[in-house]
Design a protein around this motif. Structure first.
Motif, mmCIF file in Angstrom:
data_model
loop_
_atom_site.group_PDB
_atom_site.id
_atom_site.type_symbol
_atom_site.label_atom_id
_atom_site.label_comp_id
_atom_site.label_asym_id
_atom_site.label_seq_id
_atom_site.Cartn_x
_atom_site.Cartn_y
_atom_site.Cartn_z
ATOM 1 N N ALA A 1 0.815 -1.185 0.000
ATOM 2 C CA ALA A 1 0.000 0.000 0.000
ATOM 3 C C ALA A 1 0.867 1.261 0.000
ATOM 4 N N ALA A 2 1.952 1.241 0.790
ATOM 5 C CA ALA A 2 2.816 2.425 0.840
ATOM 6 C C ALA A 2 3.452 2.676 -0.527
ATOM 7 N N THR A 3 3.909 1.619 -1.187
ATOM 8 C CA THR A 3 4.523 1.770 -2.510
ATOM 9 C C THR A 3 3.530 2.357 -3.496
ATOM 10 N N THR A 4 2.291 1.906 -3.454
ATOM 11 C CA THR A 4 1.257 2.436 -4.344
ATOM 12 C C THR A 4 1.007 3.910 -4.068
ATOM 13 N N MET A 5 0.922 4.273 -2.793
ATOM 14 C CA MET A 5 0.688 5.678 -2.450
ATOM 15 C C MET A 5 1.809 6.569 -2.984
ATOM 16 N N ILE A 6 3.031 6.072 -2.915
ATOM 17 C CA ILE A 6 4.183 6.856 -3.384
ATOM 18 C C ILE A 6 4.231 6.893 -4.909
ATOM 19 N N SER A 7 4.169 5.710 -5.541
ATOM 20 C CA SER A 7 4.356 5.657 -6.994
ATOM 21 C C SER A 7 3.147 6.145 -7.787
ATOM 22 N N GLU A 8 1.945 5.892 -7.295
ATOM 23 C CA GLU A 8 0.760 6.258 -8.058
ATOM 24 C C GLU A 8 0.192 7.636 -7.699
#
Length: 100
Positions: A1-8
């Motif tokens: 979820a954190a990666t998605t928040m950052i990348s997307e």
């Protein structure tokens, strides 16, 4: 979820919320601990050896090939905001290191 928040979505700051048991005397169910820092204690790669430097001993929580700190400090601005929020009735508020 954190990666998605950052990348997307381009998030630059994240707040983590979790549930755990306190280890210090005086901590009770429902108390809140603000993480001034976090340490990764369960990543155990100590048996791994770098081929170019087999004498180097990885520490508990250290990840090979990742030049990150062993202990991660909280963002000072977010910690200040968290300190200013009133805890729920009956909950004690403390600050310390979170082991994850």
């Amino acid at each position: 979820a954190a990666t998605t928040m950052i990348s997307e979505f381009g998030a630059t700051k994240l707040v983590f919320s979790g549930v755990a048991g306190g280890l210090l005397a005086g901590q009770s169910i429902g108390d809140i601990v603000l993480g001034a820092s976090v340490i990764n204690y369960d990543m155990d790669c100590r048996a791994f050896k770098y081929p170019w430097d087999p004498s180097y001993q990885l520490r508990l929580g250290e990840t090979p090939f990742v030049e990150w700190a062993h202990v991660y400090p909280a963002d000072p601005e977010l910690l200040k905001v968290a300190r200013g929020a009133p805890p729920p009735a009956g909950a004690a508020l403390s600050e310390g290191r979170i082991a994850s």
